[in-house]
Motif scaffolding. Sequence first.
Motif, PDB file in Angstrom:
ATOM      1  N   PHE A   5       0.580  -1.179  -0.106  1.00  0.00           N
ATOM      2  CA  PHE A   5      -0.038  -0.016  -0.242  1.00  0.00           C
ATOM      3  C   PHE A   5       0.835   1.298  -0.011  1.00  0.00           C
ATOM      4  O   PHE A   5       0.585   1.944  -0.697  1.00  0.00           O
ATOM      5  N   GLY A   6       1.978   1.476   0.983  1.00  0.00           N
ATOM      6  CA  GLY A   6       2.902   2.404   0.583  1.00  0.00           C
ATOM      7  C   GLY A   6       3.435   2.594  -0.308  1.00  0.00           C
ATOM      8  O   GLY A   6       3.972   3.881  -0.822  1.00  0.00           O
ATOM      9  N   ASP A   7       4.074   1.775  -1.125  1.00  0.00           N
ATOM     10  CA  ASP A   7       5.078   1.332  -2.186  1.00  0.00           C
ATOM     11  C   ASP A   7       3.768   2.457  -3.077  1.00  0.00           C
ATOM     12  O   ASP A   7       4.128   3.054  -3.970  1.00  0.00           O
ATOM     13  N   TYR A   8       2.750   2.047  -3.405  1.00  0.00           N
ATOM     14  CA  TYR A   8       1.301   2.016  -4.200  1.00  0.00           C
ATOM     15  C   TYR A   8       1.247   3.778  -4.101  1.00  0.00           C
ATOM     16  O   TYR A   8       1.450   4.429  -5.425  1.00  0.00           O
ATOM     17  N   ILE A   9       0.925   4.565  -2.924  1.00  0.00           N
ATOM     18  CA  ILE A   9       0.647   5.929  -2.989  1.00  0.00           C
ATOM     19  C   ILE A   9       1.864   7.043  -2.914  1.00  0.00           C
ATOM     20  O   ILE A   9       1.622   7.968  -3.142  1.00  0.00           O
ATOM     21  N   GLY A  60      -9.094  10.791  -2.843  1.00  0.00           N
ATOM     22  CA  GLY A  60      -9.367  12.415  -3.775  1.00  0.00           C
ATOM     23  C   GLY A  60      -8.495  13.088  -4.176  1.00  0.00           C
ATOM     24  O   GLY A  60      -8.511  14.103  -5.190  1.00  0.00           O
ATOM     25  N   GLU A  61      -7.503  12.976  -3.399  1.00  0.00           N
ATOM     26  CA  GLU A  61      -5.924  14.240  -3.496  1.00  0.00           C
ATOM     27  C   GLU A  61      -5.240  13.503  -4.404  1.00  0.00           C
ATOM     28  O   GLU A  61      -4.905  13.987  -5.699  1.00  0.00           O
ATOM     29  N   LEU A  62      -5.007  11.536  -4.533  1.00  0.00           N
ATOM     30  CA  LEU A  62      -4.554  11.356  -5.708  1.00  0.00           C
ATOM     31  C   LEU A  62      -5.074  11.255  -6.948  1.00  0.00           C
ATOM     32  O   LEU A  62      -4.525  10.499  -7.838  1.00  0.00           O
ATOM     33  N   GLY A  63      -6.891  11.389  -6.706  1.00  0.00           N
ATOM     34  CA  GLY A  63      -7.137  11.186  -8.265  1.00  0.00           C
ATOM     35  C   GLY A  63      -7.813   9.320  -8.234  1.00  0.00           C
ATOM     36  O   GLY A  63      -7.908   9.162  -9.677  1.00  0.00           O
ATOM     37  N   GLU A  64      -7.431   9.068  -7.091  1.00  0.00           N
ATOM     38  CA  GLU A  64      -7.739   6.692  -7.032  1.00  0.00           C
ATOM     39  C   GLU A  64      -9.297   7.156  -6.743  1.00  0.00           C
ATOM     40  O   GLU A  64      -9.514   8.058  -5.892  1.00  0.00           O
ATOM     41  N   ASN A  65      -9.200   5.723  -7.332  1.00  0.00           N
ATOM     42  CA  ASN A  65     -11.157   5.264  -6.436  1.00  0.00           C
ATOM     43  C   ASN A  65     -10.829   5.215  -5.300  1.00  0.00           C
ATOM     44  O   ASN A  65     -10.459   4.344  -4.359  1.00  0.00           O
ATOM     45  N   PRO A  66     -11.646   5.763  -4.850  1.00  0.00           N
ATOM     46  CA  PRO A  66     -11.825   5.696  -2.999  1.00  0.00           C
ATOM     47  C   PRO A  66     -12.223   3.876  -2.277  1.00  0.00           C
ATOM     48  O   PRO A  66     -11.475   3.663  -1.336  1.00  0.00           O
ATOM     49  N   GLY A  67     -13.241   3.597  -3.132  1.00  0.00           N
ATOM     50  CA  GLY A  67     -13.604   2.118  -2.522  1.00  0.00           C
ATOM     51  C   GLY A  67     -11.771   0.923  -3.047  1.00  0.00           C
ATOM     52  O   GLY A  67     -11.206  -0.053  -2.320  1.00  0.00           O
TER      53      GLY A  67
END
Length: 104
Positions: A5-9, A60-67
């Motif tokens: 998760f950290g790497d993805y973010i 929202g900040e990263l333009g990603e799907n929240p789910g």
Amino acid sequence: MSKLFGDYIRAKREALRKDNPEYSIRKVAQRIGIHHSYLSKIERGEPASLSGKRVVALAGELGENPGLLMIMSGKVPESLRRAVFRDPEWVIEVLSRIEDDADR
């Protein structure tokens, strides 16, 4: 949070930062309401947790799907929980396909 998760973010944030300095770790952390050192811990995969509200804000900040980010962070969005109760057999089928694909 996990290392995955950290790497993805981090990858998503850094890609945005190339074109816009507003995506520095300090500025993103401030906008989602956490300390920059805490976001840094998350990006490094160290033990840390974000509330569902903060995960949605980060999405929202990263333009990603929240789910998607909720699932990646180890949380299950309420909409998915409801889907499981509506049609558990379908969910089992989908999960089996995902697991089969992951084993390849």
